[in-house]
Scaffold this active site. Structure first.
Site, PDB file in Angstrom:
ATOM      1  N   ASN A 157       1.480   1.645   0.187  1.00  0.00           N
ATOM      2  CA  ASN A 157       0.619   0.454   0.160  1.00  0.00           C
ATOM      3  C   ASN A 157      -0.196   0.519  -1.130  1.00  0.00           C
ATOM      4  OD1 ASN A 157      -1.295  -1.517   0.544  1.00  0.00           O
ATOM      5  ND2 ASN A 157      -2.359  -0.457   2.216  1.00  0.00           N
ATOM      6  N   TRP A 158       0.147  -0.343  -2.070  1.00  0.00           N
ATOM      7  CA  TRP A 158      -0.510  -0.276  -3.385  1.00  0.00           C
ATOM      8  C   TRP A 158      -1.921  -0.866  -3.367  1.00  0.00           C
ATOM      9  CZ3 TRP A 158       3.573  -1.900  -7.667  1.00  0.00           C
ATOM     10  CH2 TRP A 158       4.730  -1.135  -7.506  1.00  0.00           C
ATOM     11  N   LYS A 159      -2.249  -1.546  -2.286  1.00  0.00           N
ATOM     12  CA  LYS A 159      -3.560  -2.218  -2.186  1.00  0.00           C
ATOM     13  C   LYS A 159      -3.797  -3.098  -3.423  1.00  0.00           C
ATOM     14  CE  LYS A 159      -5.174   1.592   0.601  1.00  0.00           C
ATOM     15  NZ  LYS A 159      -6.303   2.268   1.211  1.00  0.00           N
TER      16      LYS A 159
ATOM     17  N   GLU B 271      -8.665  -2.145   6.291  1.00  0.00           N
ATOM     18  CA  GLU B 271      -9.486  -2.813   5.271  1.00  0.00           C
ATOM     19  C   GLU B 271      -9.525  -4.316   5.525  1.00  0.00           C
ATOM     20  OE1 GLU B 271      -7.490  -1.058   1.926  1.00  0.00           O
ATOM     21  OE2 GLU B 271      -8.341   0.887   2.483  1.00  0.00           O
TER      22      GLU B 271
ATOM     23  N   GLU C 224      -3.450   4.753  11.730  1.00  0.00           N
ATOM     24  CA  GLU C 224      -4.266   5.134  10.578  1.00  0.00           C
ATOM     25  C   GLU C 224      -5.710   5.306  11.013  1.00  0.00           C
ATOM     26  OE1 GLU C 224      -2.227   3.857   6.725  1.00  0.00           O
ATOM     27  OE2 GLU C 224      -3.482   2.184   7.343  1.00  0.00           O
TER      28      GLU C 224
ATOM     29  N   GLY D 110      -8.371   7.171   2.560  1.00  0.00           N
ATOM     30  CA  GLY D 110      -9.020   7.258   1.256  1.00  0.00           C
ATOM     31  C   GLY D 110     -10.154   8.269   1.211  1.00  0.00           C
TER      32      GLY D 110
ATOM     33  N   GLY E  74      -1.458   5.461   0.857  1.00  0.00           N
ATOM     34  CA  GLY E  74      -2.275   4.643  -0.035  1.00  0.00           C
ATOM     35  C   GLY E  74      -2.351   5.291  -1.415  1.00  0.00           C
ATOM     36  N   GLY E  75      -3.449   6.013  -1.659  1.00  0.00           N
ATOM     37  CA  GLY E  75      -3.717   6.593  -2.984  1.00  0.00           C
ATOM     38  C   GLY E  75      -2.542   7.335  -3.612  1.00  0.00           C
TER      39      GLY E  75
HETATM   40  C1  PEP Z   1      -3.890   3.288   3.657  1.00  0.00           C
HETATM   41  O1  PEP Z   1      -4.730   2.573   3.159  1.00  0.00           O
HETATM   42  O2  PEP Z   1      -2.986   2.785   4.358  1.00  0.00           O
HETATM   43  C2  PEP Z   1      -3.991   4.715   3.412  1.00  0.00           C
HETATM   44  C3  PEP Z   1      -3.436   5.510   4.277  1.00  0.00           C
HETATM   45  O3  PEP Z   1      -4.691   5.125   2.311  1.00  0.00           O
HETATM   46  P1  PEP Z   1      -4.825   6.646   1.757  1.00  0.00           P
HETATM   47  O4  PEP Z   1      -3.461   7.246   1.772  1.00  0.00           O
HETATM   48  O5  PEP Z   1      -5.380   6.482   0.372  1.00  0.00           O
HETATM   49  O6  PEP Z   1      -5.749   7.336   2.696  1.00  0.00           O
END
Ligand code: PEP
Length: 251
Positions: free
Chosen positions: A10-12, A98, A168, A174, A234-235
């Site tokens: 997920n590039w957000k 989010e 999640e 994050g 995510g990150g």
């Molecule tokens: C996400 O936003 O779906 C996520 C899991 O982010 P991160 O890996 O950065 O915690």
């Protein structure tokens, strides 16, 4: 039937079109020949079309980060399923924490999106998870039960087989604080059990991904858990090297 794992990035709100092209090409090339899991990338809306062109005729699946339930209309800032179908999108993420936290997403709106997606050619990746406060108050099982009941309301046993869930925990997103593999397994097993109660045996076939600070260092242990069927990252998906190390968790 064995559940094919899914590793989704997920590039957000990251990556210009130029940056997106470079990342998508590197992941596509680095994931060539991967057959132990499905690879998914969810770029921001401006990059969907250029990334679709890069992924065309490859097994890597393009996903959107959100989608509206109406096919068209006066919904400023939204995007529709026909628009995503046209460019070859295969999945759409819905109910990300989010979106729930900052943009008023509720289980009811998640449900409208999920039902619309199930009428399209896309598959929904439905995010659920409790906050730190809810876990500390030992309400996490209630919250997940509530999110499943609301988000999956009205789904048939047949459509259940097309959904993907992503657990999640909000306290792990994050923050660098990953759930331990045991904590993840415990909740994934609970979710599968709830699904069995709601829909019967099809629950065994639903993929349940874990999300929350997944990194190259912790993916293998998470993937060894019997009810963890992949990851929503995510990150660590924003750099090709780290996302590819996660994809190659079995190496
Ligand atoms: C996400 O936003 O779906 C996520 C899991 O982010 P991160 O890996 O950065 O915690």
């Amino acid at each position: 039937m064995a559940r094919m794992p899914v590793i989704a990035g997920n590039w957000k709100m990251h990556k210009t079109v130029e940056e997106a092209r470079a990342l998508a090409q590197a992941v596509r090339d680095g994931a060539a020949g991967v057959s132990h899991c499905r690879v998914v990338m969810a770029p921001p809306f401006t990059a969907l079309f250029p990334v679709a062109e890069i992924l065309r005729n490859t097994p890597v699946i393009l996903a959107a980060q959100n989608v509206h339930w109406e096919p068209e209309g006066a919904f400023t800032g939204e995007i529709s399923l026909p628009m995503l179908e046209e460019i070859g999108c295969g999945m759409a993420i819905v109910g990300h924490s989010e979106r729930r936290q900052y943009f008023g997403e509720t289980d009811a709106t998640v449900n409208r999106r999920v039902r619309a997606i199930l009428q399209s050619s896309l598959q929904p990746v439905i995010c659920i998870g409790e906050t730190l406060e809810e876990r500390e108050a030992e309400r996490h099982y209630d919250i997940i039960t509530q999110q499943l009941a609301g988000g999956l309301d009205g789904l048939t046993r047949q459509s259940l087989l097309r959904i993907i869930l992503a657990y999640e925990p909000v306290w792990a997103i994050g923050t660098g604080r990953t759930a331990t593999p045991e904590t993840a397994q415990e909740m994934h097993a609970f979710i599968r059990n709830r699904l069995s109660g709601m829909f019967g045996e099809g629950a065994q076939e639903v993929r349940i991904l874990y999300g929350g600070s997944v990194k190259p260092e912790n993916i293998a242990a998470l993937m060894r858990q019997p009810d963890v069927d992949g990851a929503l990252v995510g990150g660590a998906c924003l750099e090709a090297d780290s996302f590819l190390s996660i994809i190659h968790y079995n190496a």
